[in-house]
Design an enzyme around this catalytic site. Structure first.
Site, PDB file in Angstrom:
ATOM      1  N   SER A   1     -32.375 -60.101 -41.006  1.00  0.00           N
ATOM      2  CA  SER A   1     -31.930 -59.253 -39.902  1.00  0.00           C
ATOM      3  C   SER A   1     -30.419 -59.148 -39.805  1.00  0.00           C
ATOM      4  O   SER A   1     -29.672 -60.021 -40.274  1.00  0.00           O
ATOM      5  CB  SER A   1     -32.480 -59.787 -38.568  1.00  0.00           C
ATOM      6  OG  SER A   1     -33.881 -59.710 -38.532  1.00  0.00           O
ATOM      7  N   GLN A   2     -29.970 -58.081 -39.183  1.00  0.00           N
ATOM      8  CA  GLN A   2     -28.559 -57.883 -38.846  1.00  0.00           C
ATOM      9  C   GLN A   2     -28.057 -59.105 -38.063  1.00  0.00           C
ATOM     10  O   GLN A   2     -28.733 -59.584 -37.157  1.00  0.00           O
ATOM     11  CB  GLN A   2     -28.460 -56.622 -37.992  1.00  0.00           C
ATOM     12  CG  GLN A   2     -27.122 -56.343 -37.357  1.00  0.00           C
ATOM     13  CD  GLN A   2     -27.214 -55.191 -36.356  1.00  0.00           C
ATOM     14  OE1 GLN A   2     -28.282 -54.613 -36.172  1.00  0.00           O
ATOM     15  NE2 GLN A   2     -26.110 -54.872 -35.723  1.00  0.00           N
TER      16      GLN A   2
END
Length: 243
Positions: free
Chosen positions: A92-93
């Protein structure tokens, strides 16, 4: 003698290259933390005026994200974007990792469950904050790689299990916090059952391959919960066992 000299010179060159790479990683990671801090200021409606806690920011700054992606490139790893990790999955970011961690409110003596180990990065972040982290991954090659990375980096308070995370991990709980890193149309009842009273579950809720709601569920009593939508997100779908 000449061979020995060449070997020494070669080793010096390697050390210099490693040192330079480490320095770059430190700078890139510090820049990532500042980007996260900046994003947090624009999410006051979600995080409140206090923003992200110092503990969460410190964990993000201490965790070597580049060691949790296939390329192991600092310039790629610390950019604020999701990255592929193989088997059709992503890491994920960084801001979303920090946001979900903050919303889980992890305390130093907590036992935390993560569903969807992926590369092991979120588990490593949680390991800086909690007493014990139990993490489940359904894809064998990802579970094996994450377990090895976490072991090599001496995250001794993390246990990795291969399996379907929908049913949670009762033997490892109950849990003060649960983080689910894949999207599902509903919150699995077994996970709510494994939450301690006052515990929180954070997960993306919604259909696959589109925008979902990052949802926070708090267990307020036996069979009782409160639910709120925190932010729009986009996660890979929750994978179930065919059995």
């Amino acid at each position: 003698m000449r061979t020995l000299l060449l070997l020494v010179l070669s080793m010096v060159t390697v050390v210099r290259e490693v040192t330079a790479q480490d320095a770059q990683c430190v700078l890139e990671r510090a820049a990532m933390v500042e980007t996260i801090r900046s994003y947090a200021r624009s999410h006051v409606s979600v995080l409140g005026q206090q923003g992200l806690s110092g503990r969460v920011l410190e964990a993000m700054g201490q965790t070597q994200r580049h060691l949790f992606i296939p390329e192991r490139s600092c310039s790629i790893a610390y950019a604020d974007m999701p990255l592929p990790i193989g088997a059709g999955q992503t890491i994920s970011q960084p801001f979303i990792v920090a946001l979900m961690t903050q919303l889980a409110y992890v305390a130093p003596d907590d036992v935390v469950l993560e569903v969807g180990t992926g590369s092991g990065y979120q588990a490593a972040i949680l390991a800086h904050l909690a007493r014990k982290v139990c993490t489940i991954e359904i894809i064998p090659q990802l579970a094996a790689a994450a377990a090895k990375t976490l072991k090599d980096l001496a995250y001794d308070n993390v246990s990795v299990r291969l399996g379907d995370g929908y049913a949670g991990w009762p033997d490892c709980g109950p849990f003060e916090a649960i983080i689910v890193t894949a999207a599902l149309g509903h919150v699995p009842a077994p996970l709510i059952e494994q939450l301690k009273l006052g515990g929180r579950l954070v997960m993306p809720v919604g259909p696959a391959y589109t925008t979902q709601q990052l949802t926070v569920v708090e267990k307020t009593g036996p069979g009782k919960t409160t639910t709120r939508a925190a932010s729009l997100v986009r996660f890979v779908p929750f994978t179930r066992s065919p059995d």
